[in-house]
Scaffold this motif. Structure first.
Motif, PDB file in Angstrom:
ATOM      1  N   LYS A   1      -2.763   0.563  -4.104  1.00 13.84           N
ATOM      2  CA  LYS A   1      -2.249  -0.702  -3.564  1.00 13.84           C
ATOM      3  C   LYS A   1      -2.138  -1.733  -4.673  1.00 13.84           C
ATOM      4  O   LYS A   1      -2.795  -1.640  -5.721  1.00 13.84           O
ATOM      5  CB  LYS A   1      -3.133  -1.217  -2.439  1.00 13.84           C
ATOM      6  CG  LYS A   1      -4.470  -1.763  -2.828  1.00 13.84           C
ATOM      7  CD  LYS A   1      -5.257  -2.173  -1.588  1.00 13.84           C
ATOM      8  CE  LYS A   1      -6.540  -2.915  -1.951  1.00 13.84           C
ATOM      9  NZ  LYS A   1      -6.276  -4.293  -2.445  1.00 13.84           N
TER      10      LYS A   1
ATOM     11  N   THR B   1      -4.219  -7.563   1.820  1.00 10.97           N
ATOM     12  CA  THR B   1      -4.821  -6.769   0.752  1.00 10.97           C
ATOM     13  C   THR B   1      -6.146  -6.137   1.161  1.00 10.97           C
ATOM     14  O   THR B   1      -6.586  -5.168   0.550  1.00 10.97           O
ATOM     15  CB  THR B   1      -5.021  -7.634  -0.513  1.00 10.97           C
ATOM     16  OG1 THR B   1      -5.377  -6.802  -1.618  1.00 10.97           O
ATOM     17  CG2 THR B   1      -6.084  -8.705  -0.286  1.00 10.97           C
TER      18      THR B   1
ATOM     19  N   TRP C   1       0.855  -1.183   0.000  1.00 10.65           N
ATOM     20  CA  TRP C   1       0.000   0.000   0.000  1.00 10.65           C
ATOM     21  C   TRP C   1       0.897   1.241   0.000  1.00 10.65           C
ATOM     22  O   TRP C   1       2.021   1.200   0.505  1.00 10.65           O
ATOM     23  CB  TRP C   1      -0.880   0.040   1.242  1.00 10.65           C
ATOM     24  CG  TRP C   1      -1.917  -1.039   1.373  1.00 10.65           C
ATOM     25  CD1 TRP C   1      -1.700  -2.393   1.443  1.00 10.65           C
ATOM     26  CD2 TRP C   1      -3.333  -0.849   1.496  1.00 10.65           C
ATOM     27  NE1 TRP C   1      -2.890  -3.058   1.604  1.00 10.65           N
ATOM     28  CE2 TRP C   1      -3.917  -2.138   1.642  1.00 10.65           C
ATOM     29  CE3 TRP C   1      -4.168   0.265   1.514  1.00 10.65           C
ATOM     30  CZ2 TRP C   1      -5.293  -2.323   1.800  1.00 10.65           C
ATOM     31  CZ3 TRP C   1      -5.538   0.082   1.666  1.00 10.65           C
ATOM     32  CH2 TRP C   1      -6.090  -1.200   1.796  1.00 10.65           C
TER      33      TRP C   1
END
Length: 419
Positions: free
Chosen positions: A51, A81, A33
């Motif tokens: 990201k 994620t 990120w």
């Protein structure tokens, strides 16, 4: 040493041109990120991130929806994620910053009220989660001591670290946005007094050390830090000077470097657990990137492009920030070389050293007649003497060593690294 294409630039996912990308948190070999900023006018506040979950091949942009468009974005720390934490700071009188969390890849963000930051002096700078449950939120001093919160349940609750566990701040001392380093359970953050506040146990207790810099974020002097291990770290100043520590920041030594490149004045990033590091610079008159394979002693230049940050997960996965170019699909650099995985080879015109870290053997190759070798550490202490040109380094600790090689044409001195 052969060098391929060190960086490959791809789209950062932003629809507006000249959006910068920095303050990377590389979670694992696939996920990272980073925070956006306006590359045309840095005073413009934008609450965006990008990201990747495929090792940097593609990047998806998103927004920090925090309920107040005027809050500044200080730092981001991700778990995977889907799950990440963001620290936001007040940009106007009466605003309240704090920590927000997402569990849906950034689609929505919920404030974690346990990290209160509700004092008039509260100013969050850093959020860092060591894993999915254990994290720290670090801010400027409030009520006379550093405002630091710890959580062990993924941010559901936080506890402020008491002043008795913290070093006292100096008069008017404060921290900087996302300027910190971590290695394992250890974490360091920097201050306006050129100090580094350090915890080796995830924030339970803290110490403070003076660095060679007078300020880590001043207009004339500033710097960046990175740590390869819990004890071995580096400072890079905005003028490209390098300082190293082997005792977690208590003492620092200036590095006299050489090579066909030099460090830049922006970001510095160790590859964790190694002696390899990458330097990057984003200032228009000091732009570029370079790398070192021998703990900052020798530097090789990569390019003269603007790099606004640099962060690595290991010797094969790393990134650097650029500026979005929608037409050419640019905005973020992905490391695509193999040079950071290579064993260090040190060469002179008469002798070549090859250290194999897997077999723990140092091989000395020379067209001259080899007689013997003496190996010293960097403090000048004699470690061993050998009449063989193939020497076991099994007993040596990880570090940089000096080999004094005696030949029929006289002594030759060179360095090598044992990892």
């Amino acid at each position: 040493m052969a060098q391929g294409q060190f960086w490959t630039e791809t789209s950062s996912g932003f629809t507006a041109n000249l959006t910068g990308l920095s303050k990377f948190h590389v979670v694992d070999a696939n996920v990272a990120w980073a925070i956006a900023y306006d590359g045309v006018n840095t005073s413009n506040n934008i609450q965006q991130f990008s990201k990747t979950d495929d090792a940097g091949l593609t990047w998806t942009a998103g927004a920090f929806d925090l309920g107040d468009l005027d809050l500044g974005i200080a730092d981001v720390s991700a778990v995977d994620t889907n799950t990440a934490f963001v620290a936001a700071y007040p940009r106007q009188v009466g605003q309240q910053g704090g920590i927000w969390k997402t569990v849906d890849a950034g689609a929505t963000w919920a404030q974690q009220t346990g990290a209160a930051f509700n004092n008039a002096a509260s100013f969050p700078n850093v959020v860092h989660y060591f894993d999915a449950n254990n994290g720290l939120a670090i801010g400027d001093p409030a009520n006379g001591y550093w405002e630091i919160y710890t959580s062990n349940d993924g941010g559901d609750t936080y506890s402020r670290i008491p002043s008795s566990s913290l070093p006292a701040p100096l008069n008017n001392e404060f921290g900087y946005l996302s300027q910190f380093a971590y290695s394992g359970d250890s974490i360091w953050f920097t201050t306006s007094a050129g100090r580094m506040v350090h915890s080796s146990n995830r924030g339970v207790t803290w110490n403070v050390y003076q660095s060679p810099l007078t300020d880590f974020g001043g207009t004339a002097i500033f710097g960046d830090i990175s740590f390869a291990t819990a004890s071995r770290g580096v400072i890079q100043s905005n003028t490209g000077s390098i300082f190293k520590t082997t005792d977690a920041g208590q003492t620092w030594n200036n590095v006299v470097f050489s090579g066909i490149g030099a460090p830049y004045g922006g970001a510095i990033a160790y590859i964790s657990g190694t002696f390899h590091m990458v330097s990057a610079g984003g200032e228009a008159n000091f732009a570029g990137s370079s790398y070192s394979l021998d703990d900052g002693i020798t530097w090789i230049n990569i390019d003269t492009d603007q790099h606004v940050d640099s962060a690595f997960f290991n010797e094969t996965v790393g990134y650097s920030g650029s500026f979005s170019d929608v037409i050419n699909n640019l905005g973020v650099f992905r490391y695509t070389d193999t040079v950071l995985s290579e064993t260090l080879v040190t060469e002179t015109s008469e002798v070549r050293l090859f250290h194999n870290n897997q077999t723990e053997q140092l091989e000395i190759l020379s067209g001259l007649q080899f007689e013997r070798v003496r190996i010293y550490d960097l403090q000048g202490r004699l470690i061993t003497t050998s009449k063989s040109n193939n020497i076991s380094t099994y007993q040596l600790q990880s570090g940089v060593y000096i080999a004094q090689i005696f030949t029929d044409s006289g002594p030759i001195t060179s360095r090598f690294i044992k990892q």
